[in-house]
Scaffold this motif. Structure first.
Motif, PDB file in Angstrom:
ATOM      1  N   VAL A  69       0.840  -1.201   0.000  1.00  0.00           N
ATOM      2  CA  VAL A  69       0.000   0.000   0.000  1.00  0.00           C
ATOM      3  C   VAL A  69       0.873   1.247   0.000  1.00  0.00           C
ATOM      4  N   ALA A  70       1.918   1.269   0.811  1.00  0.00           N
ATOM      5  CA  ALA A  70       2.820   2.424   0.849  1.00  0.00           C
ATOM      6  C   ALA A  70       3.478   2.646  -0.504  1.00  0.00           C
ATOM      7  N   ALA A  71       3.889   1.558  -1.165  1.00  0.00           N
ATOM      8  CA  ALA A  71       4.513   1.669  -2.488  1.00  0.00           C
ATOM      9  C   ALA A  71       3.515   2.202  -3.518  1.00  0.00           C
ATOM     10  N   ALA A  72       2.262   1.758  -3.452  1.00  0.00           N
ATOM     11  CA  ALA A  72       1.243   2.237  -4.388  1.00  0.00           C
ATOM     12  C   ALA A  72       0.952   3.719  -4.167  1.00  0.00           C
ATOM     13  N   ILE A  73       0.862   4.141  -2.920  1.00  0.00           N
ATOM     14  CA  ILE A  73       0.617   5.555  -2.610  1.00  0.00           C
ATOM     15  C   ILE A  73       1.782   6.410  -3.097  1.00  0.00           C
ATOM     16  N   GLU A  74       2.998   5.937  -2.866  1.00  0.00           N
ATOM     17  CA  GLU A  74       4.182   6.682  -3.318  1.00  0.00           C
ATOM     18  C   GLU A  74       4.210   6.768  -4.841  1.00  0.00           C
ATOM     19  N   ALA A  75       3.884   5.670  -5.530  1.00  0.00           N
ATOM     20  CA  ALA A  75       3.877   5.668  -6.997  1.00  0.00           C
ATOM     21  C   ALA A  75       2.811   6.613  -7.543  1.00  0.00           C
ATOM     22  N   PHE A  76       1.631   6.630  -6.934  1.00  0.00           N
ATOM     23  CA  PHE A  76       0.577   7.553  -7.356  1.00  0.00           C
ATOM     24  C   PHE A  76       1.030   8.993  -7.144  1.00  0.00           C
ATOM     25  N   SER A  77       1.690   9.250  -6.020  1.00  0.00           N
ATOM     26  CA  SER A  77       2.149  10.605  -5.693  1.00  0.00           C
ATOM     27  C   SER A  77       3.180  11.129  -6.685  1.00  0.00           C
ATOM     28  N   ARG A  78       3.983  10.221  -7.272  1.00  0.00           N
ATOM     29  CA  ARG A  78       4.992  10.665  -8.242  1.00  0.00           C
ATOM     30  C   ARG A  78       4.540  10.453  -9.689  1.00  0.00           C
ATOM     31  N   ASN A  79       3.217  10.264  -9.865  1.00  0.00           N
ATOM     32  CA  ASN A  79       2.603  10.146 -11.199  1.00  0.00           C
ATOM     33  C   ASN A  79       3.112   8.940 -11.989  1.00  0.00           C
ATOM     34  N   ALA A  80       3.381   7.826 -11.315  1.00  0.00           N
ATOM     35  CA  ALA A  80       3.793   6.615 -12.007  1.00  0.00           C
ATOM     36  C   ALA A  80       2.599   5.931 -12.672  1.00  0.00           C
ATOM     37  N   PHE A  81       1.390   6.244 -12.203  1.00  0.00           N
ATOM     38  CA  PHE A  81       0.189   5.730 -12.849  1.00  0.00           C
ATOM     39  C   PHE A  81      -0.969   6.689 -12.613  1.00  0.00           C
ATOM     40  N   MET A  82      -1.982   6.561 -13.459  1.00  0.00           N
ATOM     41  CA  MET A  82      -3.206   7.362 -13.336  1.00  0.00           C
ATOM     42  C   MET A  82      -4.341   6.429 -12.945  1.00  0.00           C
ATOM     43  N   VAL A  83      -5.324   6.986 -12.254  1.00  0.00           N
ATOM     44  CA  VAL A  83      -6.533   6.245 -11.925  1.00  0.00           C
ATOM     45  C   VAL A  83      -7.705   7.043 -12.481  1.00  0.00           C
TER      46      VAL A  83
ATOM     47  N   VAL B  32     -13.292   1.310 -13.359  1.00  0.00           N
ATOM     48  CA  VAL B  32     -12.102   1.839 -12.678  1.00  0.00           C
ATOM     49  C   VAL B  32     -10.904   1.384 -13.498  1.00  0.00           C
ATOM     50  N   VAL B  33     -10.110   2.347 -13.984  1.00  0.00           N
ATOM     51  CA  VAL B  33      -8.995   2.046 -14.875  1.00  0.00           C
ATOM     52  C   VAL B  33      -7.706   2.568 -14.258  1.00  0.00           C
ATOM     53  N   PHE B  34      -6.687   1.703 -14.221  1.00  0.00           N
ATOM     54  CA  PHE B  34      -5.348   2.082 -13.787  1.00  0.00           C
ATOM     55  C   PHE B  34      -4.479   2.123 -15.032  1.00  0.00           C
ATOM     56  N   ILE B  35      -3.804   3.238 -15.247  1.00  0.00           N
ATOM     57  CA  ILE B  35      -2.949   3.403 -16.413  1.00  0.00           C
ATOM     58  C   ILE B  35      -1.521   3.638 -15.934  1.00  0.00           C
ATOM     59  N   LYS B  36      -0.635   2.698 -16.268  1.00  0.00           N
ATOM     60  CA  LYS B  36       0.767   2.835 -15.888  1.00  0.00           C
ATOM     61  C   LYS B  36       1.442   3.761 -16.890  1.00  0.00           C
ATOM     62  N   LEU B  37       2.132   4.757 -16.393  1.00  0.00           N
ATOM     63  CA  LEU B  37       2.821   5.739 -17.246  1.00  0.00           C
ATOM     64  C   LEU B  37       4.286   5.374 -17.341  1.00  0.00           C
ATOM     65  N   LEU B  38       4.786   5.356 -18.555  1.00  0.00           N
ATOM     66  CA  LEU B  38       6.187   5.007 -18.804  1.00  0.00           C
ATOM     67  C   LEU B  38       6.889   6.157 -19.500  1.00  0.00           C
ATOM     68  N   ARG B  39       8.125   6.387 -19.138  1.00  0.00           N
ATOM     69  CA  ARG B  39       8.933   7.389 -19.825  1.00  0.00           C
ATOM     70  C   ARG B  39       9.416   6.805 -21.139  1.00  0.00           C
ATOM     71  N   LEU B  40       9.355   7.585 -22.177  1.00  0.00           N
ATOM     72  CA  LEU B  40       9.858   7.141 -23.466  1.00  0.00           C
ATOM     73  C   LEU B  40      11.313   7.528 -23.619  1.00  0.00           C
ATOM     74  N   LYS B  41      12.075   6.652 -24.225  1.00  0.00           N
ATOM     75  CA  LYS B  41      13.481   6.946 -24.492  1.00  0.00           C
ATOM     76  C   LYS B  41      13.590   7.874 -25.689  1.00  0.00           C
ATOM     77  N   GLY B  42      14.563   8.709 -25.675  1.00  0.00           N
ATOM     78  CA  GLY B  42      14.762   9.602 -26.799  1.00  0.00           C
ATOM     79  C   GLY B  42      14.412  11.032 -26.445  1.00  0.00           C
TER      80      GLY B  42
END
Length: 85
Positions: free
Chosen positions: A38-52, A74-84
């Protein structure tokens, strides 16, 4: 969140196959501490690692309120940085 953690880590004897989360290409699941998950999920949401997105509305903050029914998407979208560039 804790319910989903418990369902994910339930043995097949403890839960019907339909209730387990589908996690393709993740390999064997490791047992985790639910509080740390739960702590890891909250931290990831806080740093915009995924959208809900709940019922078509993006949740911006952890304290956003959403009314959820049996028909609410309810949709979870994982955000990834693109290379380049």
């Amino acid at each position: 969140m804790l319910l989903e953690h418990d369902r994910l880590h339930a043995s097949r004897n403890d839960a019907a196959i339909e209730t387990l989360l589908y996690a393709p290409n993740t390999g064997p699941l490791k047992k985790t501490n639910p509080d740390l998950a739960v702590a890891a999920a909250i931290e990831a949401f806080s740093r915009n690692a995924f959208m809900v997105v709940v019922g078509g509305k993006q949740m911006i903050a952890l304290d956003d309120v959403a009314v959820i029914s049996a028909r609410t998407d309810v949709v979870f979208i994982k955000l990834l940085r693109l290379k380049g560039g």
